[in-house]
Design a protein around this motif. Structure first.
Motif, PDB file in Angstrom:
ATOM      1  N   GLN A 242       0.796  -1.217   0.000  1.00 27.35           N
ATOM      2  CA  GLN A 242       0.000   0.000   0.000  1.00 27.35           C
ATOM      3  C   GLN A 242       0.832   1.273   0.000  1.00 27.35           C
ATOM      4  OE1 GLN A 242      -2.662  -0.798   3.290  1.00 27.35           O
ATOM      5  NE2 GLN A 242      -3.819  -2.280   2.095  1.00 27.35           N
ATOM      6  N   GLN A 243       2.135   1.137  -0.240  1.00 32.81           N
ATOM      7  CA  GLN A 243       2.977   2.315  -0.378  1.00 32.81           C
ATOM      8  C   GLN A 243       2.563   3.080  -1.628  1.00 32.81           C
ATOM      9  OE1 GLN A 243       7.027   0.976  -0.588  1.00 32.81           O
ATOM     10  NE2 GLN A 243       7.152   0.563   1.602  1.00 32.81           N
ATOM     11  N   PRO A 244       2.549   4.409  -1.561  1.00 33.27           N
ATOM     12  CA  PRO A 244       2.135   5.198  -2.728  1.00 33.27           C
ATOM     13  C   PRO A 244       2.959   4.926  -3.986  1.00 33.27           C
ATOM     14  CG  PRO A 244       2.412   6.597  -0.795  1.00 33.27           C
ATOM     15  CD  PRO A 244       2.880   5.235  -0.418  1.00 33.27           C
ATOM     16  N   ASP A 245       4.231   4.618  -3.817  1.00 33.48           N
ATOM     17  CA  ASP A 245       5.107   4.384  -4.975  1.00 33.48           C
ATOM     18  C   ASP A 245       5.376   2.897  -5.204  1.00 33.48           C
ATOM     19  OD1 ASP A 245       6.661   4.013  -2.707  1.00 33.48           O
ATOM     20  OD2 ASP A 245       8.452   4.882  -3.616  1.00 33.48           O
ATOM     21  N   PHE A 246       4.476   2.033  -4.717  1.00 37.92           N
ATOM     22  CA  PHE A 246       4.725   0.588  -4.801  1.00 37.92           C
ATOM     23  C   PHE A 246       4.912   0.108  -6.239  1.00 37.92           C
ATOM     24  CE2 PHE A 246       3.137  -3.808  -5.202  1.00 37.92           C
ATOM     25  CZ  PHE A 246       4.182  -4.434  -4.565  1.00 37.92           C
ATOM     26  N   THR A 247       4.123   0.603  -7.160  1.00 40.55           N
ATOM     27  CA  THR A 247       4.235   0.150  -8.542  1.00 40.55           C
ATOM     28  C   THR A 247       5.655   0.355  -9.064  1.00 40.55           C
ATOM     29  OG1 THR A 247       1.910   0.641  -8.909  1.00 40.55           O
ATOM     30  CG2 THR A 247       3.267   0.374 -10.855  1.00 40.55           C
ATOM     31  N   LYS A 248       6.244   1.474  -8.716  1.00 40.60           N
ATOM     32  CA  LYS A 248       7.613   1.767  -9.163  1.00 40.60           C
ATOM     33  C   LYS A 248       8.643   0.956  -8.357  1.00 40.60           C
ATOM     34  CE  LYS A 248       8.603   6.094  -9.691  1.00 40.60           C
ATOM     35  NZ  LYS A 248       9.031   7.478  -9.444  1.00 40.60           N
ATOM     36  N   SER A 249       8.508   0.944  -7.045  1.00 38.21           N
ATOM     37  CA  SER A 249       9.494   0.259  -6.208  1.00 38.21           C
ATOM     38  C   SER A 249       9.368  -1.256  -6.259  1.00 38.21           C
ATOM     39  CB  SER A 249       9.385   0.744  -4.753  1.00 38.21           C
ATOM     40  OG  SER A 249       8.163   0.336  -4.183  1.00 38.21           O
TER      41      SER A 249
ATOM     42  N   PRO B 280      15.106  -6.192  -3.909  1.00 43.65           N
ATOM     43  CA  PRO B 280      14.812  -6.417  -2.487  1.00 43.65           C
ATOM     44  C   PRO B 280      13.298  -6.448  -2.185  1.00 43.65           C
ATOM     45  CG  PRO B 280      16.507  -4.737  -2.718  1.00 43.65           C
ATOM     46  CD  PRO B 280      15.986  -5.022  -4.095  1.00 43.65           C
ATOM     47  N   ILE B 281      12.535  -5.598  -2.839  1.00 49.94           N
ATOM     48  CA  ILE B 281      11.085  -5.562  -2.618  1.00 49.94           C
ATOM     49  C   ILE B 281      10.450  -6.833  -3.175  1.00 49.94           C
ATOM     50  CG2 ILE B 281       8.925  -4.360  -3.169  1.00 49.94           C
ATOM     51  CD1 ILE B 281      10.655  -2.780  -1.242  1.00 49.94           C
ATOM     52  N   LYS B 282      10.846  -7.203  -4.382  1.00 48.78           N
ATOM     53  CA  LYS B 282      10.307  -8.416  -5.006  1.00 48.78           C
ATOM     54  C   LYS B 282      10.621  -9.643  -4.142  1.00 48.78           C
ATOM     55  CE  LYS B 282      11.115  -8.695  -9.375  1.00 48.78           C
ATOM     56  NZ  LYS B 282      11.724  -8.979 -10.690  1.00 48.78           N
ATOM     57  N   SER B 283      11.812  -9.686  -3.627  1.00 45.50           N
ATOM     58  CA  SER B 283      12.240 -10.800  -2.779  1.00 45.50           C
ATOM     59  C   SER B 283      11.426 -10.850  -1.484  1.00 45.50           C
ATOM     60  CB  SER B 283      13.725 -10.651  -2.482  1.00 45.50           C
ATOM     61  OG  SER B 283      14.240 -11.790  -1.901  1.00 45.50           O
ATOM     62  N   GLN B 284      11.176  -9.681  -0.893  1.00 45.38           N
ATOM     63  CA  GLN B 284      10.352  -9.631   0.324  1.00 45.38           C
ATOM     64  C   GLN B 284       8.936 -10.103   0.042  1.00 45.38           C
ATOM     65  OE1 GLN B 284      10.802  -5.501   1.365  1.00 45.38           O
ATOM     66  NE2 GLN B 284      12.472  -5.915   2.786  1.00 45.38           N
TER      67      GLN B 284
ATOM     68  N   LEU C 185      -1.249  -7.408  -7.004  1.00 39.08           N
ATOM     69  CA  LEU C 185       0.099  -7.929  -7.267  1.00 39.08           C
ATOM     70  C   LEU C 185       0.184  -8.605  -8.628  1.00 39.08           C
ATOM     71  CD1 LEU C 185       1.361  -9.560  -3.944  1.00 39.08           C
ATOM     72  CD2 LEU C 185       2.044  -7.395  -4.959  1.00 39.08           C
ATOM     73  N   LEU C 186      -0.885  -9.268  -9.023  1.00 43.44           N
ATOM     74  CA  LEU C 186      -0.872  -9.942 -10.322  1.00 43.44           C
ATOM     75  C   LEU C 186      -0.695  -8.946 -11.459  1.00 43.44           C
ATOM     76  CD1 LEU C 186      -3.623 -12.636  -9.781  1.00 43.44           C
ATOM     77  CD2 LEU C 186      -1.159 -13.001  -9.987  1.00 43.44           C
ATOM     78  N   ASN C 187      -1.249  -7.762 -11.301  1.00 40.78           N
ATOM     79  CA  ASN C 187      -1.044  -6.725 -12.325  1.00 40.78           C
ATOM     80  C   ASN C 187       0.373  -6.170 -12.273  1.00 40.78           C
ATOM     81  OD1 ASN C 187      -3.448  -6.572 -13.795  1.00 40.78           O
ATOM     82  ND2 ASN C 187      -4.440  -5.471 -12.137  1.00 40.78           N
ATOM     83  N   VAL C 188       0.834  -5.894 -11.083  1.00 42.94           N
ATOM     84  CA  VAL C 188       2.161  -5.293 -10.912  1.00 42.94           C
ATOM     85  C   VAL C 188       3.264  -6.239 -11.387  1.00 42.94           C
ATOM     86  CG1 VAL C 188       3.821  -4.481  -9.178  1.00 42.94           C
ATOM     87  CG2 VAL C 188       1.430  -3.792  -9.023  1.00 42.94           C
ATOM     88  N   TYR C 189       3.093  -7.528 -11.076  1.00 43.63           N
ATOM     89  CA  TYR C 189       4.127  -8.512 -11.400  1.00 43.63           C
ATOM     90  C   TYR C 189       3.740  -9.419 -12.574  1.00 43.63           C
ATOM     91  CZ  TYR C 189       6.570  -7.245  -7.107  1.00 43.63           C
ATOM     92  OH  TYR C 189       7.255  -6.567  -6.120  1.00 43.63           O
ATOM     93  N   ARG C 190       2.927  -8.933 -13.470  1.00 44.12           N
ATOM     94  CA  ARG C 190       2.448  -9.779 -14.569  1.00 44.12           C
ATOM     95  C   ARG C 190       3.578 -10.321 -15.434  1.00 44.12           C
ATOM     96  NH1 ARG C 190      -1.702  -6.368 -16.909  1.00 44.12           N
ATOM     97  NH2 ARG C 190      -2.571  -8.394 -17.384  1.00 44.12           N
TER      98      ARG C 190
END
Length: 120
Positions: A16-23, A28-32, A69-74
């Motif tokens: 829910q971070q405002p810049d999540f799509t970019k980050s 490290p974020i993907k791994s978490q 997440l499915l959209n972000v990591y498609r």
């Protein structure tokens, strides 16, 4: 349950971070996210007659965010597969314990996740 709440809060905080799509594309974020999804799969698989309702309520906010997440990591199959495996694990583990309303919520979220995989 406090440990589970910490995992959920951490996951929701990231998503829910405002810049999540970019980050989200940073390793490290993907791994978490991957690590947290694996943990949630374990939670889903731990379902039994005594805890099914509690774990279902706990996982619903996670599942709702997994649709996004499915959209972000498609284009990241390892994350997409983990999200879909989480849905399958939850449904397989809880289908015999849940009432009709909870099953419909879970299947609705599952339908939403499937629609996110359709090509644009």
């Amino acid at each position: 349950m406090q440990l589970l709440q910490t995992l959920q809060s951490y996951f929701l905080g990231i998503c829910q971070q405002p810049d999540f799509t970019k980050s989200s594309q940073k390793e490290p974020i993907k791994s978490q996210i991957q690590s947290l999804l694996e943990s949630f799969r374990g939670v889903a698989l731990a379902s039994n007659l005594r805890n099914a309702r509690t774990l279902f309520s706990y996982l619903m906010p996670v599942l709702t965010n997994c649709v996004a997440l499915l959209n972000v990591y498609r284009n990241c199959p390892e994350v997409v597969v983990l999200v879909l495996e989480l849905y399958v694990d939850l449904i397989d583990s809880q289908i015999t314990y849940l009432d009709e309303v909870s099953c419909k919520k879970c299947l609705f979220a599952h339908d939403l996740s499937g629609s996110c995989l359709l090509p644009l």
